[in-house]
Enzyme design. Structure first.
Site, PDB file in Angstrom:
ATOM      1  N   SER A 254       0.846  -1.185   0.000  1.00  0.00           N
ATOM      2  CA  SER A 254       0.000   0.000   0.000  1.00  0.00           C
ATOM      3  C   SER A 254       0.889   1.245   0.000  1.00  0.00           C
ATOM      4  O   SER A 254       2.106   1.140   0.116  1.00  0.00           O
ATOM      5  CB  SER A 254      -0.884   0.005   1.242  1.00  0.00           C
ATOM      6  OG  SER A 254      -0.052   0.222   2.354  1.00  0.00           O
ATOM      7  N   LYS A 255       0.245   2.368  -0.096  1.00  0.00           N
ATOM      8  CA  LYS A 255       0.957   3.639  -0.108  1.00  0.00           C
ATOM      9  C   LYS A 255       1.872   3.776   1.103  1.00  0.00           C
ATOM     10  O   LYS A 255       3.007   4.216   1.005  1.00  0.00           O
ATOM     11  CB  LYS A 255      -0.072   4.767  -0.067  1.00  0.00           C
ATOM     12  CG  LYS A 255       0.154   5.776  -1.148  1.00  0.00           C
ATOM     13  CD  LYS A 255      -0.927   6.797  -1.086  1.00  0.00           C
ATOM     14  CE  LYS A 255      -0.567   7.908  -2.028  1.00  0.00           C
ATOM     15  NZ  LYS A 255      -1.670   8.718  -2.403  1.00  0.00           N
ATOM     16  N   ARG A 256       1.319   3.359   2.256  1.00  0.00           N
ATOM     17  CA  ARG A 256       2.068   3.509   3.497  1.00  0.00           C
ATOM     18  C   ARG A 256       3.364   2.692   3.523  1.00  0.00           C
ATOM     19  O   ARG A 256       4.334   3.059   4.141  1.00  0.00           O
ATOM     20  CB  ARG A 256       1.175   3.120   4.675  1.00  0.00           C
ATOM     21  CG  ARG A 256       1.302   4.108   5.792  1.00  0.00           C
ATOM     22  CD  ARG A 256       0.574   3.684   7.026  1.00  0.00           C
ATOM     23  NE  ARG A 256       0.813   2.304   7.376  1.00  0.00           N
ATOM     24  CZ  ARG A 256      -0.048   1.569   8.058  1.00  0.00           C
ATOM     25  NH1 ARG A 256      -1.197   2.077   8.419  1.00  0.00           N
ATOM     26  NH2 ARG A 256       0.231   0.338   8.363  1.00  0.00           N
ATOM     27  N   GLY A 258       5.210   2.085   0.917  1.00  0.00           N
ATOM     28  CA  GLY A 258       6.179   2.481  -0.105  1.00  0.00           C
ATOM     29  C   GLY A 258       5.639   2.459  -1.520  1.00  0.00           C
ATOM     30  O   GLY A 258       6.381   2.703  -2.465  1.00  0.00           O
TER      31      GLY A 258
END
Ligand code: GLU
Length: 487
Positions: A254-256, A258
């Site tokens: 996910s975005k979190r 990376g």
């Protein structure tokens, strides 16, 4: 037959790592097989189109060095390569399917479709599909809808029994039950085709031999196979690339964790070579004992058989390690060039300044950099007059018994030194021998006094790079203001 592959992004968002890896694998495959790599822009979803995304995608690919042979901005025999410029072509193929009875017009409005889904839900039926009611319209009903001015969509008639199978080059035989399929839309009311139709018409007309794409498209493939069959065309080879997983394996990246855009990696100070190397190994077993792989080596070895079925775990520590390794390989001139924009951004150098004056300092920092952006902090005490002292280091190392006196005793040695690396080394060692002071008592405080911190490149090289004037000024300041022991 010459292989032809394509990267076909939809400009609905920035290019992320998964998309970049798809582009890279297509690029490597084309280079390995002596084929063509195409860039086609799938921009038929006008509501989600973003002009910035288009620019981001092409610029990111260029930055990564993934040059395409044919496609947008490049041209070629199969253009245009923007799907939004190919509407007449799709219309023709939609008409062909209508004529052959493989497709039908659907007059249901959005509201009616929503009501049908509601009704299906109440009856406990699947709400995903479309019940195919417009495929059974009488001539009179069609005329009535037309007279009402309803603008139809066109749906493809999917088979309702049996199975649809294909052999994926990575996953092997994949089979879908046809009763799970629905008559999907191929032409929208706005005259634009949907992804499914435009994608396969273009893959066919552009002579695509292998479709390598993200795993999330695998469930669309039975639709595509049925479309190929309806046209009487041979489908390309499909290869669905493994999903990129969070570190530890807990689901999709996910975005979190990376999964940010390629450009954000650039901004953070990653080298394109390192990112390409890292992406190549996400799902591709290159070799058991080699992790630093050049693009040439990748091209020589690339094959679909060595791509894993299982998801590939993303480890930012590995990417960081690789980035450092690639930084180490650069010439000092190249490293300075690449760090320059970050130094300009931080106001540490100015446009037009002579870069070669930084080469020596850059050579000292090169072994220590993980990201190019690290240079901003690491170089600051070399370039700025005023430096930031790390409070903890000052407390731990400078505010100690004897430090003030030792620095004061060292000062004349520094002042009279020739200030080359060799003479500093010789002179300071002679001072330590004479005073019987350990390096811990001399070099450590000196380091904090002149750099503001307890970690730096080699002491003598650092002193030399700073120059006598700065060193004496900082030693004086430390003696006066930083070495007083608080009560
Ligand atoms: N336009 C699709 C995407 O955005 C392409 C999928 C495919 O390669 O078929 O990824």
């Amino acid at each position: 037959m010459k292989s032809r592959v394509r990267f076909a992004p939809s400009p609905t968002g920035m290019l992320h790592l998964g998309g970049a890896r798809t582009a890279l694998f297509n690029y490597l495959f084309a280079r390995r097989t002596g084929g063509d790599f195409l860039l086609r822009i799938e921009d038929t979803d006008r509501a989600r189109f973003q002009a910035e995304a288009l620019e981001d995608i092409t610029k990111s690919l260029q930055w990564l060095g993934l040059t395409w042979d044919e496609g947008v901005m490049k041209g070629g025999d199969c253009g245009p390569y923007f799907q939004s410029e190919r509407l007449d072509i799709y219309k023709k193929y939609v008409d062909e399917l209508l004529e052959k009875g493989h497709a039908y017009k659907c007059y249901c409005s959005e509201e009616e479709l929503a009501a049908q889904r509601e009704e299906a839900k109440e009856k406990g039926l699947s709400v995903q599909g479309y019940d195919g009611r417009c495929s059974r319209l009488t001539k009179e009903q069609i005329e009535k809808y037309e007279a009402e001015g309803r603008v139809p969509t066109v749906r493809f008639k999917m088979p309702k029994t049996g199975t649809t199978s294909f052999t994926d080059a990575i996953r092997g035989l994949v089979t879908y039950q046809n009763d799970q399929q629905t008559d999907f839309i191929i032409l929208k009311a706005d005259g634009y085709p949907t992804y499914h139709l435009a994608n396969i018409v273009d893959d066919h007309l552009m002579g695509i031999t292998h479709v390598m794409r993200g795993d999330e498209w695998i469930s669309s493939t039975p639709k595509h196979i049925c479309l190929y069959n309806a046209f009487g065309w041979t489908p390309p080879v499909f290869a669905h690339l493994p999903v990129i997983l969070k570190p530890g394996g807990g689901g999709k990246l996910s975005k979190r964790d990376g999964d940010v855009s390629v450009f954000q990696y650039k901004e953070k100070g990653y080298l394109p070579e390192a990112l390409v190397n890292f992406l190549a190994l996400l799902g591709w077993a290159y070799s058991e004992d080699q992790e630093i792989v050049t693009v040439d080596e990748m091209i020589k070895a690339f094959s679909l058989e060595h791509i894993n079925k299982a998801g590939a775990q993303f480890h930012v520590e590995k990417l960081n390690w690789m980035n450092g390794e690639y930084i180490r390989k650069l010439t000092v001139e190249d490293l300075t060039e690449r760090c320059w924009p970050y130094l300009i951004g931080a106001g540490l150098v100015c446009e037009g300044q002579d870069k070669s004056s930084l080469h020596y300092i850059m050579s000292l920092l090169q072994p220590r950099l993980v990201l190019l952006t690290d240079v901003v902090d690491m170089i600051s005490y070399f370039l700025k007059d005023e430096i930031d002292y790390n409070e903890a280091d000052v407390r731990k190392i400078l505010k100690k018994e004897g430090v003030k006196e030792n620095l004061a005793a060292l000062r004349p040695v520094l002042e009279s030194s020739d200030f080359t690396v060799e003479s500093l080394d010789k002179d300071i060692h002679a001072f330590m021998a004479e005073t019987e002071l350990s390096p811990k008592k001399v070099l450590q405080p000196l380091r904090v006094a002149v750099t503001g911190r307890s970690c730096s490149p080699g002491m003598f090289e650092t002193l030399f790079a700073l120059g006598k004037e700065k060193v004496l000024k900082r030693v004086d300041y430390a003696i006066e203001s930083l070495t007083n022991i608080e009560a």
